[in-house]
Scaffold this motif. Structure first.
Motif, mmCIF file in Angstrom:
data_model
loop_
_atom_site.group_PDB
_atom_site.id
_atom_site.type_symbol
_atom_site.label_atom_id
_atom_site.label_comp_id
_atom_site.label_asym_id
_atom_site.label_seq_id
_atom_site.Cartn_x
_atom_site.Cartn_y
_atom_site.Cartn_z
ATOM 1 N N CYS A 68 0.669 -1.185 -0.291
ATOM 2 C CA CYS A 68 -0.397 0.389 -0.178
ATOM 3 C C CYS A 68 0.636 1.426 0.281
ATOM 4 N N VAL A 69 0.298 2.346 -1.035
ATOM 5 C CA VAL A 69 1.501 3.073 -0.558
ATOM 6 C C VAL A 69 0.792 4.201 0.021
ATOM 7 N N SER A 70 1.702 4.811 0.812
ATOM 8 C CA SER A 70 0.676 5.891 1.586
ATOM 9 C C SER A 70 1.239 7.654 1.183
ATOM 10 N N PHE A 71 0.422 8.694 1.779
ATOM 11 C CA PHE A 71 0.343 9.913 1.512
ATOM 12 C C PHE A 71 0.747 10.078 2.790
ATOM 13 N N GLY A 72 1.247 9.519 3.855
ATOM 14 C CA GLY A 72 1.871 9.691 4.826
ATOM 15 C C GLY A 72 3.679 10.115 5.108
ATOM 16 N N PRO A 73 4.370 9.689 5.974
ATOM 17 C CA PRO A 73 5.904 9.971 5.973
ATOM 18 C C PRO A 73 6.335 8.191 5.001
ATOM 19 N N TYR A 74 5.804 7.902 5.206
ATOM 20 C CA TYR A 74 6.748 6.407 4.753
ATOM 21 C C TYR A 74 5.358 4.995 4.636
ATOM 22 N N ALA A 75 5.730 4.746 3.300
ATOM 23 C CA ALA A 75 4.769 3.444 3.010
ATOM 24 C C ALA A 75 4.584 2.197 3.368
ATOM 25 N N LYS A 76 3.379 1.619 4.047
ATOM 26 C CA LYS A 76 3.228 1.374 4.663
ATOM 27 C C LYS A 76 2.835 -0.677 4.258
#
Length: 225
Positions: free
Chosen positions: A215-223
């Motif tokens: 899952c790509v993330s628009f937070g600071p890191y991919a999770k």
């Protein structure tokens, strides 16, 4: 765009489009976003999600410019598209001791071209632990800015699947196949996309990671999901 790609294990297929996307956002224009890969978080302002992957009724309402995340680096969702491609390929490799990096580069480039695979998708190189200090492989991985991981013969034996075994390799290394097993193991038991290719004392196999669990993330890191 490039920072987002780097943090999420993606490669920019056409870097010249990054400026187009950034320029439109700076000018207050909406930019589309489509992804084959699951994503989470809040989209930045002016980034408009597009869920219909095919041409349809909403086509006229789509932004002219957009970002597409897909292993298919030519999916034409927007007239002007910045392609972000998951780094989903693991290259398993075996070679004679002292094989020069130039020979590895030529062999790998030929295989990628023959199989129609973009080199930017390479996520890592893998091999048996006996090759941990093999300079040619280390230099190739360093040049491509990806890690080089190794596994013990016992770990390689645990790789799931059917492989092209060699009695000579088993007697020399301790496991019947290095490149295919290392590729599959390094990809998290992914699909063996390219079976063992041999030439010039080099063997290469390529496995594709299953990105449906990513899952790509628009937070600071991919999770990981």
């Amino acid at each position: 765009v490039d920072v987002f790609a780097r943090e999420n294990g993606l490669a920019v297929r056409n870097p010249e489009a990054v400026r187009e996307v950034s320029g439109r956002i700076l000018n207050g224009e909406a930019v589309g976003f489509y992804s084959d890969v699951p994503w989470e978080g809040e989209l930045p302002p002016l980034l408009v999600p597009v869920t219909d992957r095919e041409k349809g009724a909403d086509e006229d309402r789509r932004p002219v410019c957009g970002i597409v995340i897909s292993a298919e680096g030519d999916r034409q969702v927007f007239p002007l598209t910045c392609y972000l491609v998951p780094r989903d390929l693991t290259v398993g490799i075996g070679c004679r001791k002292g094989t020069a990096r130039e020979e590895i580069t030529r062999c790998l480039t030929r295989i990628l071209e023959e199989k129609g695979l973009w080199e930017g998708r390479i996520a890592r190189f893998t091999s048996v632990s006996l090759k941990r200090a093999e300079t040619g492989i280390q230099e190739e991985a360093l040049a491509r800015r990806v890690p080089f991981l190794t596994f013990t013969p016992r770990e390689l034996e645990q790789a799931p699947g059917s492989f092209h075994g060699s009695p000579f390799v088993e007697q020399t290394v301790g496991v019947d196949n290095v490149c295919e097993r290392a590729a599959v193991l390094g990809s998290g038991a992914g699909e063996l996309l390219v079976e063992k290719q041999a030439g010039g004392g080099i063997t290469i196999a390529i496995a594709r990671q299953d990105t449906s669990s990513y899952c790509v993330s628009f937070g600071p890191y991919a999770k990981e999901r």
